[in-house]
Design an enzyme around this catalytic site. Structure first.
Site, PDB file in Angstrom:
ATOM      1  N   ASP A 194      63.576  -0.127  37.189  1.00  0.00           N
ATOM      2  CA  ASP A 194      63.145  -1.452  37.637  1.00  0.00           C
ATOM      3  C   ASP A 194      62.264  -2.108  36.576  1.00  0.00           C
ATOM      4  O   ASP A 194      61.222  -1.586  36.209  1.00  0.00           O
ATOM      5  CB  ASP A 194      62.368  -1.318  38.949  1.00  0.00           C
ATOM      6  N   SER A 207      63.800  -8.898  41.784  1.00  0.00           N
ATOM      7  CA  SER A 207      64.469  -7.626  42.060  1.00  0.00           C
ATOM      8  C   SER A 207      65.468  -7.731  43.203  1.00  0.00           C
ATOM      9  O   SER A 207      66.453  -6.985  43.232  1.00  0.00           O
ATOM     10  CB  SER A 207      63.435  -6.545  42.382  1.00  0.00           C
ATOM     11  N   THR A 262      64.955  -3.400  45.474  1.00  0.00           N
ATOM     12  CA  THR A 262      66.116  -2.805  44.808  1.00  0.00           C
ATOM     13  C   THR A 262      66.861  -1.813  45.698  1.00  0.00           C
ATOM     14  O   THR A 262      68.071  -1.950  45.892  1.00  0.00           O
ATOM     15  CB  THR A 262      65.717  -2.155  43.474  1.00  0.00           C
ATOM     16  N   GLU A 288      66.026   5.094  41.454  1.00  0.00           N
ATOM     17  CA  GLU A 288      65.269   4.002  40.826  1.00  0.00           C
ATOM     18  C   GLU A 288      63.938   4.498  40.284  1.00  0.00           C
ATOM     19  O   GLU A 288      63.136   5.082  41.009  1.00  0.00           O
ATOM     20  CB  GLU A 288      65.004   2.879  41.830  1.00  0.00           C
ATOM     21  N   ASP A 332      58.360  -1.294  36.604  1.00  0.00           N
ATOM     22  CA  ASP A 332      58.107  -2.695  36.920  1.00  0.00           C
ATOM     23  C   ASP A 332      56.639  -2.950  37.242  1.00  0.00           C
ATOM     24  O   ASP A 332      56.031  -3.907  36.742  1.00  0.00           O
ATOM     25  CB  ASP A 332      58.996  -3.082  38.112  1.00  0.00           C
ATOM     26  N   HIS A 369      54.119  -5.314  35.130  1.00  0.00           N
ATOM     27  CA  HIS A 369      53.563  -6.508  35.766  1.00  0.00           C
ATOM     28  C   HIS A 369      52.075  -6.663  35.467  1.00  0.00           C
ATOM     29  O   HIS A 369      51.574  -7.790  35.370  1.00  0.00           O
ATOM     30  CB  HIS A 369      53.762  -6.449  37.279  1.00  0.00           C
ATOM     31  N   ASP A 394      67.424  -3.862  36.577  1.00  0.00           N
ATOM     32  CA  ASP A 394      67.697  -5.095  37.309  1.00  0.00           C
ATOM     33  C   ASP A 394      67.213  -6.328  36.559  1.00  0.00           C
ATOM     34  O   ASP A 394      67.728  -7.428  36.740  1.00  0.00           O
ATOM     35  CB  ASP A 394      67.077  -5.039  38.704  1.00  0.00           C
ATOM     36  N   HIS A 395      66.209  -6.138  35.694  1.00  0.00           N
ATOM     37  CA  HIS A 395      65.635  -7.228  34.905  1.00  0.00           C
ATOM     38  C   HIS A 395      64.613  -6.633  33.955  1.00  0.00           C
ATOM     39  O   HIS A 395      64.331  -5.429  34.002  1.00  0.00           O
ATOM     40  CB  HIS A 395      64.959  -8.276  35.806  1.00  0.00           C
TER      41      HIS A 395
END
Length: 352
Positions: free
Chosen positions: A53, A94, A147, A240, A245, A249, A287-288
């Site tokens: 993620d 997500s 996700t 995952e 992520d 962040h 996912d990004h």
């Protein structure tokens, strides 16, 4: 202009990593030799989809430097890129990113398991279960997070946790592992326990950060594989590395690297297992990208990396896509994230 002014203001306040961060990793993990990883033409009996993620190429290469220039995922024989734009934004979240991978359709940011018209679209996990395969989820945030939820829920808001939790209880997964115990009632937890072969709700909310949870993810992947491999018709497992992520962040470079390395060790567990189960497709992607990370320097011999984040949110760049095993050759090159699910279905011999 407003965005640029906001970033400049945050930099002045010291609230974003406009200055570079340096990180020295003291211990490298062993990786599987690339010569042991193959591409097969046979149909995939088992499918393992691993999602980092927020894991962009920059996060991967920061971990690569920190592990002396070796990673399991970068040793996979097929490499490509996945375009992550959503059905509503250039920069996906997500929910839409997970839906694109899980269901093979563009989605609106914030929505799960729905196409841009708002119609429910069957996910890979749902299709695999309907085809008689066992299914599993292993994540390091809540099992109801965006996700994983994209693989079983069909809701207009990723924040609708009660509806998402109810959907998971009824989804029929054989393995469910991650955080999110508090998202379920006691009755729902009891139902999950009875309906699954392996249930591990390891935390009330998210699992702890990689630096504190030890080897929970690699070991849980090993347990999941041991359980799912018993199914004669094969299985589908989604893993995952959720907290890559989270650390990106907040622009925490050391924790971001630790999370990617932890995820890569889980990839290594899968590759080791695949030596005895060659009828398997492994796909590793994201996912990004989160944090707009740039790599400014480092030394792989010293396990050092220097990087700089440019945002607290996601960026719109394409993310890496790696594959090995049965049907892996289909995943090379640049493709939209909505193409991943159809190619997995084809590799598994399933109808569109």
């Amino acid at each position: 202009m407003k965005t640029l002014c906001l970033i400049a203001g945050l930099c002045a306040l010291g609230l974003t990593a406009c200055a570079s961060q340096k990180y020295h990793h003291v211990r490298a993990h062993e990786t599987i030799a690339s010569s042991e990883i193959s591409v097969q033409r046979a149909r995939a009996r088992n499918v393992i989809l691993m999602i980092g993620d927020g894991m962009g190429a920059e996060h991967v290469w920061a971990a690569w430097l920190s592990n002396q220039g070796k990673l399991n995922m970068t040793a996979l024989p097929v490499t490509g890129f996945s375009i992550t734009t959503s059905g509503s934004h250039t920069v996906t979240d997500s929910a839409a990113g997970g839906t694109a991978i899980a269901c093979g359709c563009k989605a609106v940011n914030g929505q799960l398991g729905l196409n841009v018209q708002g119609d429910s679209v069957e996910s890979l996990a749902e299709q695999m279960r309907r085809a008689g395969k066992a299914t599993g989820l292993v994540v390091t945030k809540s099992v109801t997070d965006a996700t994983p939820a994209a693989f079983y829920a069909h809701v207009r808001s990723r924040k609708d946790t009660p509806a998402i939790a109810a959907a998971l209880v009824n989804a029929g997964f054989d393995v469910v592992a991650g955080g999110g115990r508090a998202d379920f009632t006691q009755e729902q937890r009891d139902l999950l326990q009875r309906r699954s072969r392996l249930l591990e709700l390891a935390a009330e909310g998210e699992c702890e950060a990689a630096g504190k949870r030890g080897d929970w993810l690699p070991q849980m992947v090993k347990r999941a594989l041991s359980e799912l491999e018993k199914d004669e018709d094969g299985f589908f497992l989604m893993v995952e590395g959720s907290k890559i992520d989270i650390s990106a962040h907040v622009n925490d470079l050391p924790e971001t690297v630790r999370e990617v390395l932890d995820f890569d060790q889980a990839v290594g567990v899968v590759l080791e297992w695949m030596k005895k189960h060659p009828d398997t497709l492994l796909v590793v992607t994201a996912d990004h990208q989160t944090g707009g990370l740039s790599i400014l320097g480092g030394d792989k011999e010293k396990r050092e990396v220097e990087g700089r984040f440019t945002t607290f949110w996601h960026s719109g760049v394409a993310v890496p896509l790696y594959a090995a095993g049965c049907g892996a050759s289909a995943f090379g090159g640049v493709r939209d994230n909505t193409q991943i699910a159809p190619e997995i279905r084809q590799a598994a011999g399933m109808k569109p």
